[in-house]
Design an enzyme around this catalytic site. Structure first.
Site, short mmCIF file in Angstrom:
data_model
loop_
_atom_site.label_atom_id
_atom_site.label_comp_id
_atom_site.label_asym_id
_atom_site.label_seq_id
_atom_site.Cartn_x
_atom_site.Cartn_y
_atom_site.Cartn_z
N LYS A 17 0.84 -1.21 0.00
CA LYS A 17 0.00 0.00 0.00
C LYS A 17 0.87 1.26 0.00
O LYS A 17 0.52 2.26 -0.61
CB LYS A 17 -0.92 0.03 1.24
CG LYS A 17 -1.95 -1.06 1.27
CD LYS A 17 -2.83 -0.96 2.50
CE LYS A 17 -2.12 -1.29 3.79
NZ LYS A 17 -1.69 -2.68 3.94
N HIS A 42 5.61 0.53 6.36
CA HIS A 42 5.80 0.40 4.92
C HIS A 42 7.08 1.09 4.47
O HIS A 42 7.55 2.02 5.08
CB HIS A 42 4.58 0.81 4.11
CG HIS A 42 3.96 2.10 4.51
ND1 HIS A 42 2.66 2.18 4.95
CD2 HIS A 42 4.45 3.34 4.53
CE1 HIS A 42 2.40 3.42 5.23
NE2 HIS A 42 3.45 4.16 4.98
N GLN A 186 -2.69 -2.32 7.68
CA GLN A 186 -3.06 -3.76 7.66
C GLN A 186 -3.99 -4.07 6.48
O GLN A 186 -3.94 -3.37 5.49
CB GLN A 186 -3.70 -4.18 9.00
CG GLN A 186 -2.73 -4.19 10.19
CD GLN A 186 -2.58 -2.84 10.86
OE1 GLN A 186 -3.55 -2.16 11.09
NE2 GLN A 186 -1.36 -2.46 11.19
#
Ligand code: IMP
Length: 419
Positions: A17, A42, A186
């Protein structure tokens, strides 16, 4: 007219993402995180630089954007300050001009972390105090940012300038025709309500969580992009029908050793554990937060259809397609077999899910390096057929395809769903 776009994880988290958010952030005015805390992580690659984030939206790398940590996020003040200072030391100054923290966001305390370290093991939590902090929130005994900044904590003054009633910032941006990006942490299958309970996180990563976690109306959302890897991964415990190899085999693997030709040969002769190992090593599937090796498996259309239903996905962003390169056969799960009975819908009872065996459809793989492809037509025929299958079997269009970690390594297919 501005747009409000939600980016949601369509699998078990770690779908990539961060990179998709980073690309869209270029055209966004406000970038918001709506759930979770520093259990997420991330990595964004810009040129030769590697940035790892746990809390702050990656919009911070674009300098002039406003980044918001919404009321649905739980915040460890020490971790947040560490991130702010880490960015500053690399030339990215973080001030109240580009970061706002919701006054209603809850604070993770030391006691939450201690409790998570003791009790979270069975679920395989990240041990960051996330679950216990949400427990305090729901039981109405939590500490909110608005009160934390009045406390005697050494971090209170440092965070004070950032703490605001952020619902105003975001709603004003929407009314004033700005582009707003809402980023979930998540993934759908880890959602506290819709995931594989109890092997889930304690928040709502799904698209609906964007409304409660920021304080905006569902009516203001223009499009929902679900990010899914071209295969799948899961960290921590819990049922995982398309897993390749066992959780124990994965855990015992030496993460510092690379792939050998024997690994590839074994994978291409059908050894499932080695197929999973190829995905793990080629995909660098090790936790950003905990460094744990991720469990790996084939793409699961049953789970993806479920995720697309729950989220109302307008378009999927399929990431890490390049990781499949070199495997001569690829599989996609099209249904589950529950001891002789075929089911096409994702079962919510995890006892049933644990018994589900994947029914696969096989596809031919490709050997060519695809990391330079910028258009569908630049992909080998096998890769295009594979993507077509994901689209047809999930019934959801593909909006973007990622063929490498760099911003530029992306194929855009449905520009109208983006800014
Ligand atoms: P918690 O969120 O630390 O409570 O962990 C609950 C479950 O969610 C565990 O299985 C974790 O491995 C998983 N989890 C939490 N955050 C992430 C993430 O960002 N990516 C993947 N799995 C996660």
């Amino acid at each position: 007219m501005g747009k409000t776009i939600v980016i949601v994880g369509g699998q078990w988290g770690d779908e990539g993402k961060g990179k998709i958010v980073d690309i869209l952030t270029g055209d966004a005015d406000v970038v918001c995180r709506y759930n979770g805390g520093n259990n997420a992580g991330h990595t964004v690659v810009v040129g030769t630089e590697n940035f790892k984030f746990h809390l702050i939206p990656s919009g911070i790398l674009h300098r002039s954007k406003m980044n918001v940590l919404g009321n649905g996020v739980v915040i460890d003040p020490e971790v947040l300050i560490g991130e702010i200072e880490g960015l500053a030391s690399r030339g990215f100054s973080v001030s109240e001009k580009n970061l706002s923290i919701s006054s209603s966001a809850h604070v993770i305390k030391k006691s939450h972390i201690e409790e998570d370290e003791k009790k979270g093991r069975a679920i395989g939590t990240t041990g960051r105090g996330i679950g216990p902090c949400y427990v305090s929130k729901i039981s109405r005994s939590g500490l909110r940012m608005m009160d934390f900044i009045k406390s005697s904590s050494p971090y209170a003054n440092r965070l004070k300038p950032f703490v605001k009633d952020t619902y105003l910032i975001v709603n004003n941006a929407i009314s004033n025709g700005k582009n707003v990006l809402l980023e979930g942490a998540q993934g759908t299958l880890l959602d506290i309500d819709h995931g594989t309970y109890p092997y889930v996180t304690s928040s709502n990563p799904i698209a609906g969580g964007a409304c409660t976690g920021i304080g905006i109306s569902p009516k203001s959302i223009s499009s929902i992009i679900a990010v899914l890897k071209a295969y799948s991964t899961r960290v921590g415990s819990g049922p995982y029908p398309t897993e390749l190899g066992t959780e124990n085999e994965t855990k015992s693997e030496d993460r510092d050793l690379g792939l050998t030709t024997q690994d590839f040969d074994g994978a291409n002769k059908g050894n499932e554990y080695l197929q999973g190992k190829v995905l793990r090593k080629q995909g660098m599937e090790y936790g950003t937060t905990t460094k744990r090796p991720r469990r790996t498996g084939w793409f699961d259309c049953v789970a993806a259809r479920y995720a697309n239903t729950i989220n109302g996905t307008d378009g999927m962003a399929i990431t890490k397609l390049d990781v499949l390169t070199g495997l001569n056969k690829l599989k996609v799960c099209v249904a589950y077999d529950t001891g002789g009975k075929r089911i096409a819908n994702f079962p919510l009872d995890i006892e049933v899910l644990s018994r589900c065996r994947p029914v696969y459809r096989e596809f031919r793989g490709w050997q060519e390096d695809i990391s330079h492809a910028r258009k569908l037509s630049e992909l080998p025929k096998e890769a295009r057929l594979y993507l077509d299958a994901l689209q047809n079997l999930t019934g959801t269009p593909i909006a973007m395809v990622s063929v490498g970690p760099e911003r530029s390594q992306t194929i855009i297919l449905k520009k109208k769903l983006l800014f």
